[in-house]
Design a protein around this motif. Structure first.
Motif, short mmCIF file in Angstrom:
data_model
loop_
_atom_site.label_atom_id
_atom_site.label_comp_id
_atom_site.label_asym_id
_atom_site.label_seq_id
_atom_site.Cartn_x
_atom_site.Cartn_y
_atom_site.Cartn_z
N PRO A 1 -8.65 1.24 -4.09
CA PRO A 1 -8.15 -0.09 -4.48
C PRO A 1 -7.63 -0.09 -5.92
O PRO A 1 -8.40 0.04 -6.87
CB PRO A 1 -9.38 -0.98 -4.34
N SER B 1 -6.80 -6.42 6.46
CA SER B 1 -6.17 -5.14 6.08
C SER B 1 -7.21 -4.03 6.07
O SER B 1 -6.96 -2.93 6.58
CB SER B 1 -5.51 -5.26 4.70
N TYR C 1 0.83 -1.20 0.00
CA TYR C 1 0.00 0.00 0.00
C TYR C 1 0.87 1.26 0.00
O TYR C 1 2.05 1.20 0.33
CB TYR C 1 -0.96 0.02 1.19
N ILE D 1 -9.97 4.14 1.36
CA ILE D 1 -9.12 3.38 0.46
C ILE D 1 -9.37 3.72 -1.00
O ILE D 1 -10.45 4.15 -1.38
CB ILE D 1 -9.30 1.86 0.65
N THR E 1 -1.43 -7.29 -4.25
CA THR E 1 -1.54 -8.41 -3.32
C THR E 1 -0.76 -9.59 -3.89
O THR E 1 -0.88 -9.89 -5.08
CB THR E 1 -3.02 -8.83 -3.13
N MET F 1 -4.34 0.76 -2.17
CA MET F 1 -4.04 -0.67 -2.05
C MET F 1 -3.52 -1.12 -3.42
O MET F 1 -4.28 -1.24 -4.38
CB MET F 1 -5.28 -1.41 -1.60
#
Length: 101
Positions: free
Chosen positions: A75, A62, A30, A73, A43, A40
């Motif tokens: 994403p 998270s 992040y 956030i 992953t 974010m």
């Protein structure tokens, strides 16, 4: 592997959330924006841990950590976006007004 016993931790020095299983590390990178939004970014779950729910647990915990810090956030990671589409009723309130799913 007892998934319930695993905990996600915020490794703020590396700007990532992590779950360690034996010698394997799953993580979610992040970045913190100037406005305080959490981007974010990426992953990664080792192949050895794939298909066992580690990625979903990592994202869920998270998001809970981020929520506890009062942040919103954005994403960018496709895995996180997919998770949010499936769990929008639980985590949609965390989306920054700049976020796109």
């Amino acid at each position: 592997m007892d998934l319930a016993s695993l905990k996600t931790r915020d490794n703020s020095e590396k700007h990532r959330f992590e779950i360690k299983v034996d010698d394997e590390m799953a993580f979610l990178d992040y970045k913190i924006g100037k406005s305080g939004d959490v981007y974010m970014v990426h992953t990664e779950v080792p192949e050895k841990l794939g298909g066992q729910g580690v990625g979903h647990k990592l994202v869920r915990e998270s998001l809970e950590i981020i929520e506890n810090h009062g942040c919103q956030i954005i994403p960018l990671c496709p895995f996180v976006r997919s998770f949010l589409q499936d769990h929008r009723e639980d985590y949609g309130h965390l989306l920054s007004e700049k976020a796109k799913l």
